[in-house]
Scaffold this motif. Structure first.
Motif, PDB file in Angstrom:
ATOM      1  N   GLN A  66       0.822  -1.208   0.000  1.00 22.54           N
ATOM      2  CA  GLN A  66       0.000   0.000   0.000  1.00 22.54           C
ATOM      3  C   GLN A  66       0.858   1.262   0.000  1.00 22.54           C
ATOM      4  O   GLN A  66       0.508   2.255  -0.638  1.00 22.54           O
ATOM      5  CB  GLN A  66      -0.958   0.006   1.196  1.00 22.54           C
ATOM      6  CG  GLN A  66      -1.971   1.121   1.148  1.00 22.54           C
ATOM      7  CD  GLN A  66      -2.880   1.031  -0.076  1.00 22.54           C
ATOM      8  OE1 GLN A  66      -3.449  -0.015  -0.368  1.00 22.54           O
ATOM      9  NE2 GLN A  66      -3.007   2.123  -0.809  1.00 22.54           N
ATOM     10  N   ILE A  69       1.823   1.831  -3.534  1.00 17.50           N
ATOM     11  CA  ILE A  69       0.647   2.284  -4.297  1.00 17.50           C
ATOM     12  C   ILE A  69       0.411   3.756  -4.019  1.00 17.50           C
ATOM     13  O   ILE A  69       0.187   4.548  -4.936  1.00 17.50           O
ATOM     14  CB  ILE A  69      -0.592   1.438  -3.935  1.00 17.50           C
ATOM     15  CG1 ILE A  69      -0.434   0.023  -4.461  1.00 17.50           C
ATOM     16  CG2 ILE A  69      -1.864   2.091  -4.472  1.00 17.50           C
ATOM     17  CD1 ILE A  69      -1.455  -0.958  -3.918  1.00 17.50           C
ATOM     18  N   ASP A  70       0.485   4.138  -2.738  1.00 20.38           N
ATOM     19  CA  ASP A  70       0.303   5.545  -2.374  1.00 20.38           C
ATOM     20  C   ASP A  70       1.394   6.417  -2.987  1.00 20.38           C
ATOM     21  O   ASP A  70       1.132   7.529  -3.440  1.00 20.38           O
ATOM     22  CB  ASP A  70       0.288   5.712  -0.855  1.00 20.38           C
ATOM     23  CG  ASP A  70      -0.912   5.049  -0.203  1.00 20.38           C
ATOM     24  OD1 ASP A  70      -1.903   4.754  -0.915  1.00 20.38           O
ATOM     25  OD2 ASP A  70      -0.854   4.818   1.027  1.00 20.38           O
ATOM     26  N   ASP A  71       2.622   5.911  -3.024  1.00 24.20           N
ATOM     27  CA  ASP A  71       3.732   6.650  -3.627  1.00 24.20           C
ATOM     28  C   ASP A  71       3.479   6.867  -5.119  1.00 24.20           C
ATOM     29  O   ASP A  71       3.751   7.940  -5.653  1.00 24.20           O
ATOM     30  CB  ASP A  71       5.042   5.898  -3.420  1.00 24.20           C
ATOM     31  CG  ASP A  71       6.230   6.648  -3.989  1.00 24.20           C
ATOM     32  OD1 ASP A  71       6.546   7.735  -3.470  1.00 24.20           O
ATOM     33  OD2 ASP A  71       6.838   6.150  -4.951  1.00 24.20           O
ATOM     34  N   TYR A  72       2.940   5.858  -5.780  1.00 22.27           N
ATOM     35  CA  TYR A  72       2.622   5.964  -7.211  1.00 22.27           C
ATOM     36  C   TYR A  72       1.590   7.067  -7.452  1.00 22.27           C
ATOM     37  O   TYR A  72       1.686   7.830  -8.405  1.00 22.27           O
ATOM     38  CB  TYR A  72       2.096   4.621  -7.715  1.00 22.27           C
ATOM     39  CG  TYR A  72       1.468   4.691  -9.078  1.00 22.27           C
ATOM     40  CD1 TYR A  72       2.253   4.825 -10.211  1.00 22.27           C
ATOM     41  CD2 TYR A  72       0.087   4.643  -9.231  1.00 22.27           C
ATOM     42  CE1 TYR A  72       1.682   4.902 -11.472  1.00 22.27           C
ATOM     43  CE2 TYR A  72      -0.492   4.719 -10.483  1.00 22.27           C
ATOM     44  CZ  TYR A  72       0.311   4.840 -11.598  1.00 22.27           C
ATOM     45  OH  TYR A  72      -0.262   4.921 -12.835  1.00 22.27           O
ATOM     46  N   ARG A  73       0.637   7.176  -6.553  1.00 20.90           N
ATOM     47  CA  ARG A  73      -0.439   8.165  -6.703  1.00 20.90           C
ATOM     48  C   ARG A  73      -0.020   9.578  -6.287  1.00 20.90           C
ATOM     49  O   ARG A  73      -0.639  10.547  -6.696  1.00 20.90           O
ATOM     50  CB  ARG A  73      -1.648   7.731  -5.890  1.00 20.90           C
ATOM     51  CG  ARG A  73      -2.290   6.486  -6.443  1.00 20.90           C
ATOM     52  CD  ARG A  73      -3.453   6.047  -5.610  1.00 20.90           C
ATOM     53  NE  ARG A  73      -4.079   4.882  -6.199  1.00 20.90           N
ATOM     54  CZ  ARG A  73      -4.781   3.997  -5.528  1.00 20.90           C
ATOM     55  NH1 ARG A  73      -4.989   4.165  -4.236  1.00 20.90           N
ATOM     56  NH2 ARG A  73      -5.306   2.959  -6.135  1.00 20.90           N
ATOM     57  N   ASP A  74       1.020   9.675  -5.472  1.00 23.74           N
ATOM     58  CA  ASP A  74       1.474  10.971  -4.969  1.00 23.74           C
ATOM     59  C   ASP A  74       2.418  11.612  -5.986  1.00 23.74           C
ATOM     60  O   ASP A  74       3.507  11.118  -6.234  1.00 23.74           O
ATOM     61  CB  ASP A  74       2.198  10.776  -3.639  1.00 23.74           C
ATOM     62  CG  ASP A  74       2.625  12.086  -2.997  1.00 23.74           C
ATOM     63  OD1 ASP A  74       2.409  13.163  -3.587  1.00 23.74           O
ATOM     64  OD2 ASP A  74       3.183  12.021  -1.885  1.00 23.74           O
ATOM     65  N   THR A  75       1.997  12.708  -6.565  1.00 25.24           N
ATOM     66  CA  THR A  75       2.828  13.388  -7.563  1.00 25.24           C
ATOM     67  C   THR A  75       3.466  14.656  -7.016  1.00 25.24           C
ATOM     68  O   THR A  75       4.080  15.406  -7.776  1.00 25.24           O
ATOM     69  CB  THR A  75       1.989  13.740  -8.809  1.00 25.24           C
ATOM     70  OG1 THR A  75       0.888  14.568  -8.404  1.00 25.24           O
ATOM     71  CG2 THR A  75       1.464  12.477  -9.481  1.00 25.24           C
ATOM     72  N   ARG A  79       7.431  14.743  -1.813  1.00 24.08           N
ATOM     73  CA  ARG A  79       7.280  13.419  -1.206  1.00 24.08           C
ATOM     74  C   ARG A  79       8.644  12.777  -0.945  1.00 24.08           C
ATOM     75  O   ARG A  79       9.590  12.966  -1.693  1.00 24.08           O
ATOM     76  CB  ARG A  79       6.416  12.521  -2.073  1.00 24.08           C
ATOM     77  CG  ARG A  79       7.116  11.978  -3.292  1.00 24.08           C
ATOM     78  CD  ARG A  79       6.190  11.015  -4.032  1.00 24.08           C
ATOM     79  NE  ARG A  79       6.920  10.293  -5.027  1.00 24.08           N
ATOM     80  CZ  ARG A  79       6.768  10.446  -6.328  1.00 24.08           C
ATOM     81  NH1 ARG A  79       5.891  11.299  -6.786  1.00 24.08           N
ATOM     82  NH2 ARG A  79       7.491   9.748  -7.164  1.00 24.08           N
ATOM     83  N   GLU A  91       6.355  -0.336 -10.321  1.00 24.28           N
ATOM     84  CA  GLU A  91       5.787   1.003 -10.512  1.00 24.28           C
ATOM     85  C   GLU A  91       6.491   1.740 -11.650  1.00 24.28           C
ATOM     86  O   GLU A  91       5.847   2.307 -12.535  1.00 24.28           O
ATOM     87  CB  GLU A  91       5.922   1.806  -9.220  1.00 24.28           C
ATOM     88  CG  GLU A  91       5.542   3.268  -9.356  1.00 24.28           C
ATOM     89  CD  GLU A  91       5.976   4.098  -8.161  1.00 24.28           C
ATOM     90  OE1 GLU A  91       6.239   5.288  -8.361  1.00 24.28           O
ATOM     91  OE2 GLU A  91       6.044   3.563  -7.038  1.00 24.28           O
ATOM     92  N   LEU A  95       4.854   2.939 -15.208  1.00 26.75           N
ATOM     93  CA  LEU A  95       4.864   4.342 -15.622  1.00 26.75           C
ATOM     94  C   LEU A  95       5.545   4.521 -16.974  1.00 26.75           C
ATOM     95  O   LEU A  95       5.061   5.263 -17.833  1.00 26.75           O
ATOM     96  CB  LEU A  95       5.563   5.205 -14.571  1.00 26.75           C
ATOM     97  CG  LEU A  95       4.777   5.517 -13.322  1.00 26.75           C
ATOM     98  CD1 LEU A  95       5.652   6.227 -12.297  1.00 26.75           C
ATOM     99  CD2 LEU A  95       3.560   6.357 -13.646  1.00 26.75           C
ATOM    100  N   ARG A  98       3.248   3.344 -19.676  1.00 23.74           N
ATOM    101  CA  ARG A  98       2.156   4.290 -19.916  1.00 23.74           C
ATOM    102  C   ARG A  98       2.635   5.529 -20.674  1.00 23.74           C
ATOM    103  O   ARG A  98       1.936   6.047 -21.535  1.00 23.74           O
ATOM    104  CB  ARG A  98       1.527   4.738 -18.593  1.00 23.74           C
ATOM    105  CG  ARG A  98       0.804   3.651 -17.823  1.00 23.74           C
ATOM    106  CD  ARG A  98      -0.550   3.300 -18.428  1.00 23.74           C
ATOM    107  NE  ARG A  98      -1.371   4.432 -18.704  1.00 23.74           N
ATOM    108  CZ  ARG A  98      -2.440   4.807 -18.034  1.00 23.74           C
ATOM    109  NH1 ARG A  98      -2.833   4.107 -17.014  1.00 23.74           N
ATOM    110  NH2 ARG A  98      -3.140   5.855 -18.397  1.00 23.74           N
TER     111      ARG A  98
END
Length: 108
Positions: A66, A69-75, A79, A91, A95, A98
């Motif tokens: 988790q 996952i949170d790190d991936y969502r935090d832009t 951070r 991750e 990225l 994508r």
């Protein structure tokens, strides 16, 4: 580059040139420090070395997953970077896929 101890691990990540002996010395040092030391070491942006990843570790828990996952969502630029981990490799591969549309491979 002259890596003296496991305190110099952060240098491995950003080093332009690292000798095989330096990497081996760092990994031996980290292996001797377990279980206090995590088994993952980043070398550059695309290489993750893991020693004895079959041990039962808290790093493989749902809570640890988790965090990544949170790190991936935090832009946000402020951070704190997370320590090296296979979740971080996944991750970064996702990225890159994508962003570029190119297939990615992770080899174990």
């Amino acid at each position: 580059m002259n890596v003296q101890s496991s305190d110099d691990l952060s240098q491995l990540r950003n080093a332009a040139e690292v000798t095989a002996d330096e990497v081996v010395n760092i990994l031996v040092s980290r292996f001797e420090q377990r279980p206090r030391c995590q088994p993952y070491t980043s070398i550059g942006d695309r290489l993750l070395v893991a020693f004895n990843p079959s041990e039962s570790l808290e790093l493989s828990s749902d809570q640890s997953a988790q965090q990544y996952i949170d790190d991936y969502r935090d832009t946000s630029p402020a951070r704190e970077p997370l320590p090296p981990h296979i979740f971080k490799v996944a991750e970064q591969s996702y990225l890159h896929m994508r962003r570029t549309g190119l297939s990615q491979s992770i080899t174990f």
